[in-house]
Design a protein around this motif. Structure first.
Motif, PDB file in Angstrom:
ATOM      1  N   GLN C   2       0.838  -1.195   0.000  1.00 40.47           N
ATOM      2  CA  GLN C   2       0.000   0.000   0.000  1.00 40.47           C
ATOM      3  C   GLN C   2       0.872   1.244   0.000  1.00 40.47           C
ATOM      4  O   GLN C   2       0.592   2.218  -0.676  1.00 40.47           O
ATOM      5  N   ILE C   3       1.977   1.121   0.774  1.00 42.02           N
ATOM      6  CA  ILE C   3       2.796   2.313   0.955  1.00 42.02           C
ATOM      7  C   ILE C   3       3.434   2.733  -0.358  1.00 42.02           C
ATOM      8  O   ILE C   3       3.503   3.920  -0.683  1.00 42.02           O
ATOM      9  N   SER C   4       3.864   1.740  -1.148  1.00 41.86           N
ATOM     10  CA  SER C   4       4.496   2.149  -2.418  1.00 41.86           C
ATOM     11  C   SER C   4       3.471   2.774  -3.350  1.00 41.86           C
ATOM     12  O   SER C   4       3.767   3.707  -4.094  1.00 41.86           O
ATOM     13  N   LEU C   5       2.249   2.269  -3.267  1.00 40.00           N
ATOM     14  CA  LEU C   5       1.198   2.864  -4.098  1.00 40.00           C
ATOM     15  C   LEU C   5       0.936   4.302  -3.660  1.00 40.00           C
ATOM     16  O   LEU C   5       0.843   5.219  -4.487  1.00 40.00           O
ATOM     17  N   LEU C   6       0.865   4.482  -2.344  1.00 38.08           N
ATOM     18  CA  LEU C   6       0.620   5.831  -1.833  1.00 38.08           C
ATOM     19  C   LEU C   6       1.739   6.772  -2.256  1.00 38.08           C
ATOM     20  O   LEU C   6       1.504   7.899  -2.685  1.00 38.08           O
ATOM     21  N   LEU C   7       2.975   6.268  -2.121  1.00 36.37           N
ATOM     22  CA  LEU C   7       4.112   7.105  -2.518  1.00 36.37           C
ATOM     23  C   LEU C   7       4.010   7.448  -3.996  1.00 36.37           C
ATOM     24  O   LEU C   7       4.208   8.588  -4.407  1.00 36.37           O
ATOM     25  N   ASN C   8       3.691   6.430  -4.760  1.00 38.23           N
ATOM     26  CA  ASN C   8       3.660   6.616  -6.210  1.00 38.23           C
ATOM     27  C   ASN C   8       2.611   7.639  -6.635  1.00 38.23           C
ATOM     28  O   ASN C   8       2.835   8.430  -7.529  1.00 38.23           O
ATOM     29  N   VAL C   9       1.481   7.618  -5.955  1.00 43.54           N
ATOM     30  CA  VAL C   9       0.381   8.483  -6.378  1.00 43.54           C
ATOM     31  C   VAL C   9       0.368   9.806  -5.617  1.00 43.54           C
ATOM     32  O   VAL C   9       0.259  10.880  -6.209  1.00 43.54           O
ATOM     33  N   VAL C  44       8.682   0.483  -9.471  1.00 47.95           N
ATOM     34  CA  VAL C  44       9.327  -0.817  -9.630  1.00 47.95           C
ATOM     35  C   VAL C  44       8.787  -1.790  -8.591  1.00 47.95           C
ATOM     36  O   VAL C  44       8.467  -2.955  -8.899  1.00 47.95           O
ATOM     37  N   VAL C  45       8.627  -1.295  -7.351  1.00 42.04           N
ATOM     38  CA  VAL C  45       8.098  -2.170  -6.299  1.00 42.04           C
ATOM     39  C   VAL C  45       6.710  -2.663  -6.685  1.00 42.04           C
ATOM     40  O   VAL C  45       6.391  -3.852  -6.582  1.00 42.04           O
TER      41      VAL C  45
END
Lengths: 286, 147, 637
Positions: C2-9, C44-45
């Motif tokens: 979830q965190i990588s998605l949040l960071l990404n968006v 990438v993650v």
């Protein structure tokens, strides 16, 4: 596919076919001379020319010319090799187009008006024949359900029975690719001059020789495709292809050079219409 | 090297430059290409591009205006190359040699290998001269390789 | 996860706000680069771990639907405000046509707009996310130095870079959010953000031309917005949901395809298909990073992305047939128009339109193989085209022109940029590089439909013309005379260019792994079959095959051969010129009078008398409009 088979095919593509290609060019010069009431050079003349060119001093204008020539040669050789290995026809055409593009790039990279105009015209020639060639192959695909030469050759009846008009389109394609009148506006074979030597103006010696050799490969590839129309009657196909060459030579001798716009109009107006009719008929009947 | 020598002798491509001739020699030169003489028998091709030529055939005398052009064409030809002077004007300046603007024969500007005199030179003579030039072409290459 | 998605968006949004208020350029650059790195890493993650794992709402119990509805309303009001201040009645009307139905639909229709999984990640979204995250952030980095030079060039004081980067960062966030949204209303919201970003960025220079172009872009994209709204409402009307995955799981036919037709039309406007192409051509007045980011590699791809998302819904229908023809029509006509252009950016714009048309056409060919080819083209085109735009921008700063006629012999002046540009052009133009490989696959698959293959065959021949001559012009050089100048480039320019150039080659070499890893699973998910085998450097179908290694080998041998011969003795000569003009006569005497020698000039064939943009465009627009009418015709009838 065993080793012997591979060696045989490579030998065919790398040695036998280009030699035949050279001989056909020689025959072309002889025949043209006879049509003009002359005696003409020996059949082996193209080989003498290439050998001589190899022995000349190497003069270039810039490095990209050299690289372009080698890419042109490599792509022509590869496309013929792929043909003898019966790969995908469309891929072969795409590979051949790499060389055609680089021939143009090499000529455009020279700041001579003659090379440049020749290259621009060559681009227009490519524009004229490439869609036609793709459509010929699409016609074959529609008949056989595959782009693979092996599959195209696997069935009994010759393609020419149902694709006669596409075979006529081949006349236009071959004429442009052989640089024959009326389509010899970017550079022409032997004595005909246009824009000095057009596309080839700034190539000389070794590099001109390599271009000649690549040209033999291209010629053989196209004749191979035209032979495909007659498979399984290979002998008939070869005779028909030779007839095609002779027809080109005759056309060469009785027509005058066209302008770019005329060429586009002819090749699109005639070629595309013929191809469209043939493909439409095949499509509707099947 | 037999084959290579043969190839060199059998494929002489020539470029023709009219240096200010009266066109007499030019007509004779071009008639060599016609069915009667047909020099393409010998592999001779009349190219328009000095970069692809082996033999420079010059007609007419050199004048002040065009000597640089002549030199320029010669310089663009790759080695080995030979020069043939066709007609008496090209050989010596001919009847024009005393003109105020004429330099003289082309040997004033270029090293000439073969002289074909005549006014105009006959096609047979020209073909003979070019045959001599072809022999010289082969020799030149040998000399160059030895050197 | 979830965190990588949040960071990404979300990080781009946050950084955008920070950047807006940071007046210090150094600090701003650090924020931008840091954000870029995080976005790349997080994408990438996601690519490695993140398929179908975002069940539920990403932010726990916060009702995002509500927030997005509010955001949407505010955004629409802002667009309305802009429309009013532009005093453009048409624009006001279009905005109201979006605002009012959407507001009524969301609040008073009693529709149940809950979506079980509003976030959804499959291979297609991951591919798109990787493109946006990598290409997009590389363009940020490029923009840092570009905008500095640009403002110096144009004398803009005080600096407006903070505003520029604010929108640029915001846009990437919106794009990534759009990609992962599974709720049509969310998609619409982020869709509108990209529209407004595009409008603001096109108008960034505040010239009259910029103003006019940005208004046109907003206008045409608003038409798309209206279509989108109609699509959403109709879709809900027919299927009772705004969940994309549920929508496409219905194998709709007949009238039920109507919402998809409207959504496709919205996608056409975003992807600037003919007859909506004029906004993208006008958008070229924007600074180059904008053209590279929004108008070639990402935002316009949102349109084709939407179509690729919806493909299962109209797969095999008549609608698909018409869309395929429509795409091919755009491909051939845009390629034709590109021939008549000498403005480098405009050539690229037309070529972008053409390639998007080809992607749309391929997506609608009704074959899993063609959909695979469409996704492939999406990837390869994005990278090469972004690279080319950045190159043209760099060249423009270098020589002060974007006209390809002025780029003759550029290899002498800007060797680094020129070589990179040539790489970009070659990867766009020639096999065995990805773009052509996809094109090959499209032609082979389209061959069943003669009309389609007719158009694609001619279109690709036209493509060869305008790219091949560009390569040649760039490389023109006389080695014995021209001295290659040393080219000084800012690392912020050098790095993105080099990385993109390397990327464009590397992904072409590793195309089979990319195909098996990313593209194939998506196609299998859609259609439960694939029809393409990619292994050991070859891509094969049941009716053909392309082996890459022989071609790469031949090219390598050719380069080696060229190198060896170049090492040997060569004499560098002047280009051929017939005796006289080789010397530079400036003045000659004609009949006793001194006359200036006209300079010999060579230029490309542009056929401006035949392919006239002004004269042809109305006709093409009409033809395309007919096709769109046909599209609705086959749905309704």
């Amino acid at each position: 596919m065993n080793v012997l088979n591979i060696v045989f095919r490579l030998l065919l593509a790398l040695v036998v076919f280009p030699i035949i290609g050279g001989l056909i060019v020689g025959l072309d010069r002889k025949l043209t001379a006879r049509l003009q009431g002359r005696y003409g050079p020996p059949i082996l003349q193209p080989f003498y020319d290439v050998l001589k060119l190899f022995s000349k001093q190497r003069i270039i204008v810039n490095e990209f010319q050299v690289i372009s020539v080698f890419i042109y040669l490599a792509s022509s050789v590869l496309s013929l090799v792929l043909f003898t290995f019966q790969s995908d026809l469309l891929m072969i055409i795409f590979v051949m187009s790499i060389g055609a593009v680089f021939l143009v790039v090499g000529a455009l990279s020279v700041k001579s008006a003659y090379s440049q105009v020749g290259a621009q015209r060559e681009l227009m020639q490519m524009l004229s024949y490439e869609p036609l060639l793709i459509l010929i192959i699409v016609g074959m695909y529609l008949m056989r359900g595959s782009f693979n030469i092996a599959v195209i050759m696997s069935q009994g009846r010759p393609l020419i029975e149902e694709l006669p008009l596409l075979f006529l389109v081949m006349v236009i394609v071959l004429g442009i690719k052989m640089r024959k009148s009326p389509f010899d506006l970017s550079a022409s074979e032997h004595a005909h001059q246009e824009l000095v030597r057009g596309l080839l103006t700034d190539y000389s010696g070794l590099y001109l020789g390599l271009i000649d050799i690549a040209h033999w490969f291209d010629l053989m590839l196209l004749l191979g495709i035209s032979t495909l129309f007659f498979y399984p009657h290979i002998v008939l196909g070869i005779i028909a292809s030779l007839f095609l060459v002779i027809l080109e030579i005759v056309i060469d001798n009785v027509t005058a050079r066209l302008t770019v716009k005329w060429m586009l109009t002819y090749s699109y107006g005639l070629g595309l219409v013929l191809a469209a009719i043939n493909i439409a008929v095949v499509y509707i009947l099947r | 090297m037999g084959l290579l020598d043969k190839a060199r002798q059998r494929s002489p491509w020539l470029i023709h430059y009219d240096c200010g001739s009266c066109n007499g020699c030019d007509i004779e030169l071009l008639s060599c290409l016609t069915p009667l003489y047909d020099v393409e028998r010998f592999g001779i091709v009349n190219v328009g591009d000095p970069k692809q030529a082996d033999i420079l055939v010059v007609t007419g005398s050199v004048n002040q205006q065009n000597k640089s052009v002549l030199k320029n064409i010669y310089d663009q030809m790759p080695e080995p190359k030979v020069v043939v002077a066709v007609g008496v004007c090209a050989c010596t300046g001919g009847i024009f040699r005393d003109c105020y603007n004429v330099v003289g024969g082309i040997d004033k500007v270029l090293p000439v290998d073969v002289y074909v005199p005549g006014c105009p030179a006959r096609p047979e003579q020209i073909i003979d001269g070019i045959k001599l030039a072809i022999d010289k072409l082969a020799q030149k290459d040998v000399v160059k390789e030895e050197g | 996860m979830q965190i990588s998605l949040l960071l990404n968006v979300l990080l781009p949004f946050i950084s955008a706000v920070i950047v807006y208020f940071l007046k210090n350029e150094r600090m701003r650059n650090i924020v931008i680069i840091a954000t870029a790195l995080v976005v790349m890493a997080s994408s990438v993650v996601i690519a490695v771990y993140g398929y179908n794992t975002f069940a539920g709402h990403p932010l726990g119990n916060i009702n995002l639907d509500r927030w997005i509805a509010i955001g949407d309303l505010l955004l629409s009001l802002y667009i309305l405000y802009i429309s009013v201040s532009l005093k453009n009645a048409m624009l006001i009307l279009l905005t109201l046509l979006q605002l009012i139905p959407m507001f009524v639909f969301e609040n008073f229709s009693g529709a149940n707009l809950d979506v079980l999984h509003p976030i959804y990640a499959d291979h297609l979204s991951v591919i798109m996310n990787l493109i946006v995250s990598f290409v997009g952030t590389l363009i940020w980095i490029y923009a840092i130095s570009y905008m500095r030079e640009d403002e110096e060039h144009k004398g803009i004081r005080p600096s407006r870079q903070n505003r520029f980067f604010f929108i640029l960062l915001l846009f990437i966030g919106a794009m990534n959010a759009l990609i992962f949204s599974n709720d049509l209303i969310w998609v619409y919201f982020f869709w509108e953000i990209t529209t407004i970003s595009s409008f603001l960025l096109i108008g960034h220079d505040r010239t009259a031309e910029a103003k006019q172009s940005s208004t046109r872009a907003l206008l045409l994209n608003s038409i798309g917005g209206v279509m989108f709204v109609i699509g959403i409402i109709l879709g809900y009307h027919f299927f009772n949901t705004v969940d994309i995955q549920t929508l496409i799981s219905h194998r709709a036919s007949g009238m039920l395809l109507l919402p998809f037709a409207f959504l496709c039309l919205a996608a056409f406007t975003k992807s600037a298909q003919i007859p909506f192409q004029s906004w993208l051509l006008g958008a070229m007045v924007a600074p180059t990073p904008v053209s590279a980011l929004l108008h070639s590699s990402t935002m316009v791809k949102a349109g084709v992305y939407l179509i690729l998302r919806l493909v299962p819904a109209f797969y095999g229908s008549w609608l698909a047939g018409v869309i395929a023809i429509f795409g091919a029509f755009t491909f051939i006509t845009a390629s034709l128009m590109a021939i008549s252009q000498s403005n480098g950016k405009k050539i690229l714009a037309y070529s972008t339109i053409a390639n998007l048309g080809l992607i749309i056409s391929a997506a609608a060919i009704n074959s899993p193989v063609a959909v695979a080819a469409a996704i492939m083209l999406l990837i390869f085109h994005a990278i090469s085209k972004a690279l080319l735009f950045l190159c043209v921008g760099t060249i423009e700063h270098g020589i002060g022109s974007r006209d390809i006629e002025d780029m003759r012999g550029l290899i002498n002046k800007m060797p680094f940029t020129t070589l990179i540009t040539v790489i970009g052009l070659v990867t766009m133009l020639l096999p065995p590089f990805g773009v052509l490989l996809s094109k090959w696959l499209v032609i082979e698959t389209a061959a069943k439909n003669p009309l389609l293959v007719f158009m694609i065959a001619i279109g690709s021949a036209l493509t060869v013309v305008y790219y091949a001559r560009w390569i040649g012009i760039l490389l023109s050089r006389t080695s014995s005379k021209d001295v290659v100048q040393h080219e000084k480039r800012d690392p912020f320019v050098r790095i993105p260019l080099s990385v993109l150039a390397m990327l464009s080659i590397v992904i072409s070499v590793t195309v089979t792994s990319i195909f098996n890893g990313l593209i194939a699973p998506q196609v299998v998910e859609y259609f439960h079959r694939l029809g393409v085998i990619a292994q050991e450097g070859s891509i094969g179908t049941s009716y053909g095959g392309f082996s890459l290694w022989p071609v790469f080998l031949a090219l390598a041998l050719a380069l080696l051969g060229g190198y060896v011969v170049l090492k040997g003795s060569n004499q560098y000569a002047m280009p051929y010129a017939p005796g006289e003009s080789a010397q530079e006569y400036k003045v000659i005497k004609v009949a006793g009078k001194e006359t200036k020698m006209p300079k010999a000039k060579v230029s490309n064939y542009y056929f401006s008398d035949v392919i006239s943009e002004n004269r042809l465009t109305p006709w093409l627009d009409v033809a395309a409009a007919v096709l769109i009418v046909a599209m609705f015709g086959v749905v309704i009838l």
